[in-house]
Design a protein around this motif. Structure first.
Motif, mmCIF file in Angstrom:
data_model
loop_
_atom_site.group_PDB
_atom_site.id
_atom_site.type_symbol
_atom_site.label_atom_id
_atom_site.label_comp_id
_atom_site.label_asym_id
_atom_site.label_seq_id
_atom_site.Cartn_x
_atom_site.Cartn_y
_atom_site.Cartn_z
ATOM 1 N N LEU A 168 5.478 -9.244 11.259
ATOM 2 C CA LEU A 168 5.321 -7.795 11.294
ATOM 3 C C LEU A 168 5.051 -7.255 9.891
ATOM 4 N N VAL A 169 3.931 -6.536 9.768
ATOM 5 C CA VAL A 169 3.609 -5.852 8.517
ATOM 6 C C VAL A 169 4.121 -4.423 8.647
ATOM 7 N N ALA A 170 4.746 -3.923 7.598
ATOM 8 C CA ALA A 170 5.178 -2.515 7.647
ATOM 9 C C ALA A 170 5.073 -1.901 6.262
ATOM 10 N N LEU A 213 -3.609 -8.824 14.746
ATOM 11 C CA LEU A 213 -4.069 -7.805 15.688
ATOM 12 C C LEU A 213 -3.714 -6.441 15.104
ATOM 13 N N MET A 214 -4.749 -5.731 14.666
ATOM 14 C CA MET A 214 -4.539 -4.427 14.028
ATOM 15 C C MET A 214 -4.036 -3.430 15.073
ATOM 16 N N THR A 215 -2.953 -2.737 14.731
ATOM 17 C CA THR A 215 -2.392 -1.753 15.652
ATOM 18 C C THR A 215 -2.691 -0.328 15.186
ATOM 19 N N ILE A 256 -6.554 -5.085 0.724
ATOM 20 C CA ILE A 256 -7.738 -4.989 -0.127
ATOM 21 C C ILE A 256 -8.836 -4.230 0.622
ATOM 22 N N MET A 257 -9.205 -3.073 0.109
ATOM 23 C CA MET A 257 -10.207 -2.225 0.790
ATOM 24 C C MET A 257 -11.347 -1.908 -0.174
ATOM 25 N N ASP A 258 -12.566 -1.943 0.386
ATOM 26 C CA ASP A 258 -13.744 -1.858 -0.488
ATOM 27 C C ASP A 258 -14.547 -0.563 -0.371
ATOM 28 N N GLY A 311 0.135 -1.958 11.187
ATOM 29 C CA GLY A 311 -0.232 -0.558 11.396
ATOM 30 C C GLY A 311 0.739 0.156 12.313
ATOM 31 N N GLY A 312 1.422 1.138 11.745
ATOM 32 C CA GLY A 312 2.352 1.951 12.546
ATOM 33 C C GLY A 312 3.568 1.196 13.046
ATOM 34 N N ILE A 313 3.920 0.110 12.336
ATOM 35 C CA ILE A 313 5.092 -0.661 12.778
ATOM 36 C C ILE A 313 6.366 -0.060 12.171
ATOM 37 N N LEU A 353 0.823 -1.211 0.000
ATOM 38 C CA LEU A 353 0.000 0.000 0.000
ATOM 39 C C LEU A 353 0.864 1.271 0.000
ATOM 40 N N SER A 354 2.025 1.193 0.630
ATOM 41 C CA SER A 354 2.899 2.370 0.717
ATOM 42 C C SER A 354 3.923 2.426 -0.413
ATOM 43 N N ALA A 355 3.913 1.428 -1.301
ATOM 44 C CA ALA A 355 4.915 1.390 -2.368
ATOM 45 C C ALA A 355 4.522 2.326 -3.511
ATOM 46 N N ASN A 398 -6.485 1.708 13.247
ATOM 47 C CA ASN A 398 -7.801 1.457 12.659
ATOM 48 C C ASN A 398 -7.592 1.282 11.164
ATOM 49 N N PRO A 399 -8.046 0.167 10.593
ATOM 50 C CA PRO A 399 -7.703 -0.127 9.207
ATOM 51 C C PRO A 399 -8.259 0.916 8.231
ATOM 52 N N GLY A 400 -7.560 1.072 7.127
ATOM 53 C CA GLY A 400 -8.043 1.984 6.086
ATOM 54 C C GLY A 400 -6.927 2.749 5.384
ATOM 55 N N PHE A 401 -5.881 3.059 6.127
ATOM 56 C CA PHE A 401 -4.820 3.889 5.554
ATOM 57 C C PHE A 401 -3.446 3.476 6.067
ATOM 58 N N GLY A 402 -2.454 3.688 5.223
ATOM 59 C CA GLY A 402 -1.080 3.508 5.668
ATOM 60 C C GLY A 402 -0.631 4.761 6.416
ATOM 61 N N GLY A 403 0.497 4.667 7.076
ATOM 62 C CA GLY A 403 1.102 5.840 7.699
ATOM 63 C C GLY A 403 0.411 6.376 8.937
ATOM 64 N N GLN A 404 -0.377 5.555 9.613
ATOM 65 C CA GLN A 404 -1.034 6.034 10.832
ATOM 66 C C GLN A 404 -0.200 5.695 12.064
HETATM 67 C C1 DX5 Z 1 -3.930 -0.465 7.221
HETATM 68 C C2 DX5 Z 1 -3.338 -1.590 6.415
HETATM 69 C C3 DX5 Z 1 -1.874 -1.717 6.614
HETATM 70 C C4 DX5 Z 1 -1.086 -0.497 6.241
HETATM 71 C C5 DX5 Z 1 0.160 -0.474 7.079
HETATM 72 O O1 DX5 Z 1 -5.280 -0.446 7.072
HETATM 73 O O2 DX5 Z 1 -3.929 -2.826 6.755
HETATM 74 O O3 DX5 Z 1 -1.348 -2.888 6.033
HETATM 75 O O4 DX5 Z 1 -0.759 -0.428 4.900
HETATM 76 O O5 DX5 Z 1 0.853 0.677 6.792
HETATM 77 P P1 DX5 Z 1 1.812 1.380 7.847
HETATM 78 O O6 DX5 Z 1 2.901 0.392 8.171
HETATM 79 O O7 DX5 Z 1 2.324 2.578 7.096
HETATM 80 O O8 DX5 Z 1 0.991 1.726 9.030
#
Ligand code: DX5
Ligand code: ZN
Length: 214
Positions: free
Chosen positions: A193-195, A135-137, A35-37, A175-177, A9-11, A139-145
């Motif tokens: 770890l997702v980043a 475990l979402m760290t 994948i976001m709808d 999220g925020g890792i 998502l951040s690429a 709130n899903p929807g955007f990168g860079g939070q």
């Molecule tokens: C957030 C997504 C994440 C997001 C993580 O809704 O599920 O995968 O892209 O991005 P960063 O690491 O920038 O928080």
């Protein structure tokens, strides 16, 4: 053993193949695809067609994170597009057991995500069936939070439960890792770890990936 999953998502999507090759060279473990709808989360990304194109650019396993309503209707097409892991959001599943069984019937790994405000107890009855607990760290929807620190106790709780019941379920965080928050989540028990931004908005992808791992 810590696994690193860069979130595309951040690429830079104009150069997605190059971006994938760059992280591949750093020795990452999975590619995380968000994948976001526009319904379950307030953002729209991409669907199976792009997942398929990405799959054709890499041999890395694809970790497909569904932030969509009604995931059952799309499981088959994401599997056919090359998903190796398919994670659904618990808040979007009215019949979670059925959804998980459906994913398993395609012989791919199955994950279930919990939003920051969702309690760990919601997933307990089904944890043994999961390959991955996300475990979402944020709130899903955007990168860079910003990383939500209160999720740390939920990670510890999940780790304790998994150990006590001798389960094989892995704990993933998203999220925020970054190298600082990675230290906290690893200590609490996360192993995947997702980043996104931490890797793709940096100058040296491999350095950040190394820092996340150690
Ligand atoms: C957030 C997504 C994440 C997001 C993580 O809704 O599920 O995968 O892209 O991005 P960063 O690491 O920038 O928080
Ligand atoms: Zn994600």
């Amino acid at each position: 053993m810590i696994k690193i999953a860069p979130s595309l998502l951040s690429a830079d999507f104009r150069n997605i193949e190059k971006e994938i090759k760059k992280v591949e060279k750093c020795g990452v473990d999975l590619l995380h695809l968000d994948i976001m709808d526009g319904h379950f989360v307030p953002n729209i990304t991409f669907g199976p067609m792009i997942v398929k194109a990405i799959n054709e650019c890499t041999k890395l396993p694809l970790d497909v994170h569904l932030m969509i309503e009604n995931p059952d209707s799309y499981v088959e097409s994401f599997v056919k597009s090359g998903a190796d892991y398919l994670t659904v959001s618990i808040e979007a599943c009215r019949h979670l057991h059925r959804t998980i069984s459906l994913i398993k019937s395609f012989n791919v790994k199955v994950g279930c995500a919990l939003n920051p405000a969702t309690s760990f107890c919601m997933v307990k009855p089904i944890l043994k069936d999961l390959d991955l607990l996300l475990l979402m760290t944020v709130n899903p929807g955007f990168g860079g939070q910003k990383f939500i620190e209160s999720v740390l106790s939920k990670i510890s709780q999940a780790k304790k439960f998994i150990e006590e019941h001798k389960l094989k379920t892995k704990i993933q965080v998203d999220g925020g890792i970054n190298p600082q928050t990675a230290r906290l989540v690893k200590k609490a028990g996360a192993t995947i770890l997702v980043a996104g931004d931490a890797i793709f908005k940096s100058k040296n992808y491999c350095k950040v990936i190394q820092d996340l791992r150690k």
